[in-house]
Scaffold this active site. Structure first.
Site, short mmCIF file in Angstrom:
data_model
loop_
_atom_site.label_atom_id
_atom_site.label_comp_id
_atom_site.label_asym_id
_atom_site.label_seq_id
_atom_site.Cartn_x
_atom_site.Cartn_y
_atom_site.Cartn_z
N HIS A 16 6.79 15.28 -57.65
CA HIS A 16 5.34 15.79 -57.84
C HIS A 16 4.41 15.66 -59.22
O HIS A 16 3.26 15.20 -58.79
CB HIS A 16 5.35 17.73 -57.44
CG HIS A 16 5.84 17.23 -55.93
ND1 HIS A 16 6.94 18.26 -55.28
CD2 HIS A 16 5.47 16.39 -54.40
CE1 HIS A 16 7.16 17.90 -54.25
NE2 HIS A 16 6.59 17.57 -53.68
N LYS A 40 6.34 23.16 -40.89
CA LYS A 40 8.06 23.09 -41.51
C LYS A 40 7.80 24.95 -42.11
O LYS A 40 6.69 25.79 -41.53
CB LYS A 40 7.42 22.43 -42.32
CG LYS A 40 8.13 21.08 -43.06
CD LYS A 40 7.27 20.49 -44.63
CE LYS A 40 7.56 18.78 -44.14
NZ LYS A 40 7.19 18.35 -45.61
N ARG A 89 8.30 6.86 -53.49
CA ARG A 89 9.79 7.12 -54.18
C ARG A 89 10.49 5.98 -53.58
O ARG A 89 10.82 4.99 -54.24
CB ARG A 89 10.39 7.84 -53.65
CG ARG A 89 9.88 9.06 -54.34
CD ARG A 89 10.74 10.60 -53.09
NE ARG A 89 10.34 11.18 -51.54
CZ ARG A 89 10.56 11.68 -51.28
NH1 ARG A 89 10.34 12.38 -51.42
NH2 ARG A 89 10.02 11.50 -49.86
N SER A 126 11.25 17.88 -51.87
CA SER A 126 11.47 19.34 -51.84
C SER A 126 12.46 20.06 -50.98
O SER A 126 13.96 20.61 -51.15
CB SER A 126 10.19 19.88 -51.42
OG SER A 126 9.47 19.91 -52.39
O1 PNS Z 1 5.08 17.14 -48.85
P1 PNS Z 1 4.00 17.26 -47.38
O2 PNS Z 1 4.38 17.74 -46.82
O3 PNS Z 1 4.93 15.62 -47.23
O4 PNS Z 1 2.63 17.05 -47.51
C1 PNS Z 1 1.69 17.27 -45.84
C2 PNS Z 1 0.66 16.92 -45.63
C3 PNS Z 1 0.88 18.81 -46.33
C4 PNS Z 1 0.02 16.20 -47.34
C5 PNS Z 1 0.00 16.46 -44.51
O5 PNS Z 1 0.79 17.11 -43.96
C6 PNS Z 1 -1.76 16.44 -44.20
O6 PNS Z 1 -2.21 15.97 -44.97
N1 PNS Z 1 -1.84 17.88 -43.83
C7 PNS Z 1 -2.78 18.36 -43.23
C8 PNS Z 1 -3.49 17.93 -42.42
C9 PNS Z 1 -3.80 16.65 -41.61
O7 PNS Z 1 -4.79 16.00 -41.92
N2 PNS Z 1 -3.20 16.10 -40.66
C10 PNS Z 1 -3.24 14.58 -40.33
C11 PNS Z 1 -3.33 13.84 -41.86
S1 PNS Z 1 -3.31 12.05 -40.94
#
Ligand code: PNS
Length: 170
Positions: A16, A40, A89, A126
């Site tokens: 990250h 999660k 990645r 993670s």
């Molecule tokens: O580290 P992660 O768990 O992959 O992060 C996921 C995250 C927080 C980037 C994603 O879940 C997100 O964008 N959440 C916000 C809610 C949202 O807008 N969801 C629709 C995405 S198309």
């Protein structure tokens, strides 16, 4: 331009930080936005994740930490964010990231830029860090000191409590 690096950061890894640092070189300002609405099962609380991110990015000019509820595109609109930055990645990341970027663009017109992560950290996630940490492994090569210290403290507490105690902090 103002960019955003969104994620769960449970916990933040060197992978990250590699993407955040490179975004900070490309853009005037970077918000590292911690999403709170994922389904999660988190290892660290929001407060712990913010504290670890704050410590780990303290020497990165133009980087600040934010908390995000609800849709990413709404947060971007409220904070005046111009572009979403995501790290890739391997090919598996690409499929999901493209889907999300297309939805975010359809919802709001915001663009997503994808940065290939440094090959050095391509094996990191993670999820894997949490797994190794819960089973008592040493993850200090893969995470910043702020995270490694907390994980060691968690492991010591579990040892004192007896057994791996893998469920104690999940
Ligand atoms: O580290 P992660 O768990 O992959 O992060 C996921 C995250 C927080 C980037 C994603 O879940 C997100 O964008 N959440 C916000 C809610 C949202 O807008 N969801 C629709 C995405 S198309």
């Amino acid at each position: 331009m103002r960019a955003i690096c969104p994620g769960s950061f449970d916990p933040v890894t060197h992978g990250h930080l590699d993407v955040i640092a490179r975004a900070a070189h490309l853009f005037d300002e970077v918000i590292v936005a911690l999403g709170r609405n994922s389904s999660k099962n988190y290892l660290f609380t929001v407060e712990e994740r913010v504290a670890m991110l704050t410590e780990a990015t303290a020497d990165m000019p133009g980087v600040r930490i934010g908390l995000m509820d609800g849709l990413l595109v709404d947060y971007c609109r409220n904070e005046g964010v111009d572009v979403i930055v995501k790290g890739l990645r391997f090919a598996g990341d690409f499929e999901f990231e493209v889907q999300m970027s297309q939805m975010n663009h359809a919802l709001s017109g915001i663009e997503t830029i994808m940065l290939p992560t440094s090959a050095r950290w391509a094996h990191l996630s993670s999820t894997i860090i949490r797994e190794v940490a819960k089973l008592g492994g040493d993850v200090s090569d893969f995470v910043p000191d702020a995270v490694a210290e907390r994980i060691r403290a968690m492991q010591r507490a579990r040892e004192r409590a007896g057994g791996s105690g893998a469920d104690a902090a999940s």
